[in-house]
Design a protein around this motif. Sequence first.
Motif, PDB file in Angstrom:
ATOM      1  N   PRO A  29      -6.462 -17.066  -8.636  1.00 30.24           N
ATOM      2  CA  PRO A  29      -4.903 -17.184  -8.952  1.00 30.24           C
ATOM      3  C   PRO A  29      -4.339 -15.522  -9.377  1.00 30.24           C
ATOM      4  O   PRO A  29      -3.244 -15.541  -9.335  1.00 30.24           O
ATOM      5  N   HIS A  30      -5.214 -14.879  -9.481  1.00 30.29           N
ATOM      6  CA  HIS A  30      -5.063 -13.442  -9.793  1.00 30.29           C
ATOM      7  C   HIS A  30      -4.553 -12.830  -8.598  1.00 30.29           C
ATOM      8  O   HIS A  30      -5.123 -12.786  -7.616  1.00 30.29           O
ATOM      9  N   LEU A  31      -3.470 -11.750  -8.934  1.00 26.51           N
ATOM     10  CA  LEU A  31      -2.882 -10.859  -7.719  1.00 26.51           C
ATOM     11  C   LEU A  31      -3.846  -9.638  -7.694  1.00 26.51           C
ATOM     12  O   LEU A  31      -4.059  -9.036  -8.864  1.00 26.51           O
ATOM     13  N   GLY A  32      -4.438  -9.503  -6.614  1.00 20.20           N
ATOM     14  CA  GLY A  32      -5.475  -8.256  -6.422  1.00 20.20           C
ATOM     15  C   GLY A  32      -4.776  -6.686  -6.047  1.00 20.20           C
ATOM     16  O   GLY A  32      -3.383  -7.151  -5.651  1.00 20.20           O
ATOM     17  N   ALA A  33      -5.295  -5.819  -5.830  1.00 22.15           N
ATOM     18  CA  ALA A  33      -4.625  -4.652  -5.672  1.00 22.15           C
ATOM     19  C   ALA A  33      -4.143  -4.538  -4.198  1.00 22.15           C
ATOM     20  O   ALA A  33      -2.857  -4.228  -3.964  1.00 22.15           O
ATOM     21  N   PHE A  34      -4.847  -5.097  -3.086  1.00 22.81           N
ATOM     22  CA  PHE A  34      -4.397  -5.008  -1.985  1.00 22.81           C
ATOM     23  C   PHE A  34      -3.064  -6.172  -1.612  1.00 22.81           C
ATOM     24  O   PHE A  34      -2.377  -5.863  -0.578  1.00 22.81           O
ATOM     25  N   GLY A  35      -3.212  -7.171  -2.403  1.00 18.00           N
ATOM     26  CA  GLY A  35      -2.332  -8.254  -2.506  1.00 18.00           C
ATOM     27  C   GLY A  35      -0.838  -7.673  -3.025  1.00 18.00           C
ATOM     28  O   GLY A  35       0.329  -7.687  -2.378  1.00 18.00           O
ATOM     29  N   ALA A  36      -1.096  -6.854  -3.973  1.00 15.79           N
ATOM     30  CA  ALA A  36       0.252  -5.965  -4.796  1.00 15.79           C
ATOM     31  C   ALA A  36       0.733  -5.068  -3.801  1.00 15.79           C
ATOM     32  O   ALA A  36       1.864  -4.854  -3.574  1.00 15.79           O
ATOM     33  N   ILE A  37      -0.287  -4.388  -2.994  1.00 15.51           N
ATOM     34  CA  ILE A  37       0.347  -3.151  -2.188  1.00 15.51           C
ATOM     35  C   ILE A  37       1.048  -3.879  -0.979  1.00 15.51           C
ATOM     36  O   ILE A  37       1.920  -3.403  -0.700  1.00 15.51           O
ATOM     37  N   ARG A  38       0.352  -4.889  -0.414  1.00 15.44           N
ATOM     38  CA  ARG A  38       1.141  -5.242   0.718  1.00 15.44           C
ATOM     39  C   ARG A  38       2.409  -6.093   0.549  1.00 15.44           C
ATOM     40  O   ARG A  38       3.230  -6.102   1.310  1.00 15.44           O
ATOM     41  N   LEU A  39       2.325  -6.711  -0.649  1.00 16.18           N
ATOM     42  CA  LEU A  39       3.575  -7.293  -1.295  1.00 16.18           C
ATOM     43  C   LEU A  39       4.630  -6.291  -1.367  1.00 16.18           C
ATOM     44  O   LEU A  39       5.861  -6.472  -0.730  1.00 16.18           O
ATOM     45  N   GLY A  40       4.436  -5.143  -1.910  1.00 14.71           N
ATOM     46  CA  GLY A  40       5.572  -3.839  -1.883  1.00 14.71           C
ATOM     47  C   GLY A  40       5.864  -3.803  -0.430  1.00 14.71           C
ATOM     48  O   GLY A  40       7.122  -3.541  -0.486  1.00 14.71           O
ATOM     49  N   MET A  41       5.042  -3.312   0.151  1.00 16.93           N
ATOM     50  CA  MET A  41       5.332  -3.025   1.498  1.00 16.93           C
ATOM     51  C   MET A  41       6.312  -3.949   2.291  1.00 16.93           C
ATOM     52  O   MET A  41       7.274  -3.707   2.878  1.00 16.93           O
ATOM     53  N   TYR A  42       5.800  -5.481   2.108  1.00 23.00           N
ATOM     54  CA  TYR A  42       6.598  -6.499   2.677  1.00 23.00           C
ATOM     55  C   TYR A  42       8.249  -6.398   2.368  1.00 23.00           C
ATOM     56  O   TYR A  42       9.090  -6.488   3.078  1.00 23.00           O
ATOM     57  N   LEU A  43       8.272  -6.137   1.098  1.00 22.78           N
ATOM     58  CA  LEU A  43       9.531  -6.278   0.326  1.00 22.78           C
ATOM     59  C   LEU A  43      10.415  -4.981   0.665  1.00 22.78           C
ATOM     60  O   LEU A  43      11.400  -5.152   0.925  1.00 22.78           O
ATOM     61  N   ILE A  44       9.842  -3.900   0.752  1.00 21.75           N
ATOM     62  CA  ILE A  44      10.439  -2.614   1.181  1.00 21.75           C
ATOM     63  C   ILE A  44      10.824  -2.903   2.623  1.00 21.75           C
ATOM     64  O   ILE A  44      12.070  -2.304   3.278  1.00 21.75           O
ATOM     65  N   ALA A  45      10.006  -3.375   3.314  1.00 29.06           N
ATOM     66  CA  ALA A  45      10.484  -3.506   4.898  1.00 29.06           C
ATOM     67  C   ALA A  45      11.366  -4.498   5.030  1.00 29.06           C
ATOM     68  O   ALA A  45      12.432  -4.461   5.770  1.00 29.06           O
ATOM     69  N   SER A  46      11.498  -5.597   4.421  1.00 30.22           N
ATOM     70  CA  SER A  46      12.446  -6.640   4.368  1.00 30.22           C
ATOM     71  C   SER A  46      13.793  -6.163   3.843  1.00 30.22           C
ATOM     72  O   SER A  46      14.577  -6.275   4.535  1.00 30.22           O
ATOM     73  N   LEU A  47      13.699  -5.336   3.028  1.00 27.06           N
ATOM     74  CA  LEU A  47      14.922  -5.013   2.289  1.00 27.06           C
ATOM     75  C   LEU A  47      15.625  -4.028   3.335  1.00 27.06           C
ATOM     76  O   LEU A  47      16.757  -3.881   3.596  1.00 27.06           O
ATOM     77  N   ALA A  48      14.804  -2.980   4.012  1.00 22.31           N
ATOM     78  CA  ALA A  48      15.096  -2.065   5.029  1.00 22.31           C
ATOM     79  C   ALA A  48      15.851  -2.638   6.167  1.00 22.31           C
ATOM     80  O   ALA A  48      16.808  -2.284   6.797  1.00 22.31           O
ATOM     81  N   LEU A  49      15.288  -3.803   6.554  1.00 19.87           N
ATOM     82  CA  LEU A  49      15.504  -4.377   7.939  1.00 19.87           C
ATOM     83  C   LEU A  49      16.845  -5.099   7.639  1.00 19.87           C
ATOM     84  O   LEU A  49      17.904  -5.247   8.555  1.00 19.87           O
ATOM     85  N   TRP A  50      17.021  -5.820   6.388  1.00 19.51           N
ATOM     86  CA  TRP A  50      18.019  -6.624   6.342  1.00 19.51           C
ATOM     87  C   TRP A  50      19.337  -5.930   6.076  1.00 19.51           C
ATOM     88  O   TRP A  50      20.544  -5.847   6.497  1.00 19.51           O
TER      89      TRP A  50
END
Length: 170
Positions: free
Chosen positions: A107-128
Motif C-alpha cells: 500500500p505504500h507509494l514508492g519512489a518510481f510511483g511518486a516520480i511518474r505521478l508527478g510527471m503525469y500531473l504535470i503533463a495533464s496540467l500542461a495539456l489541459w
Amino acid sequence: MGILETIAVAFSMFSAIPMPRVQWSERNMRYALCAFPLIGGVIGLACWLWAWLGSLLRLPGLLMGAGWCLIPLLLTGGIHMDGFCDTCDALASHADPSRKREILKDPHLGAFGAIRLGMYLIASLALWACLPVYRPVPVLLGFCLSRSLSGLAVTRFPLAGGTGLARTFA
C-alpha cells in the motif's frame, strides 16, 4: 432495483461521489463494470461545468487547466492513480514476477510511483492548459470511452493474481 443497485455499487467503488448504501452482493456487483461509462459521463459533465464557469469568470488558461486536471482526481478519489503508481513501482523494479506482485500489493507509494505521478500531473496540467477550444462532447465521450475500455480490459486481459479488486469485478 437491480440496475440502480449495480450503478450505486460502481459509483461507491470507483468514485468519491456519495451514494445511497446498498448491500453488495454477487447479483449487483456482477455488472458494475457496465456502469463505468456513467462515471465517465459524470466526470465529463463536471468538466463541462468547469468550462462554463471559467468562461463566465474569464479565468486564465492555467487555472482552467488545473481544474480540468483535478476534477477527475476529485470525483474518483484518485483510485485510478493508486493503481497507476503501484504499476509504475512494480515495472520499474525490474524484479521477477512474484516480487512485482508483492510490490503491487504494497500500500505504500514508492519512489518510481511518486516520480511518474508527478510527471503525469504535470503533463495533464500542461495539456489541459494548452487546450485551444474546449469541446464538451468529445471530452465527455473521451471520459466515457476510457471507462468502457478499462472495464473491457479487466474482463478480457489476464489478471496479475488470483485476488484483488480487479478479480472481484472481473
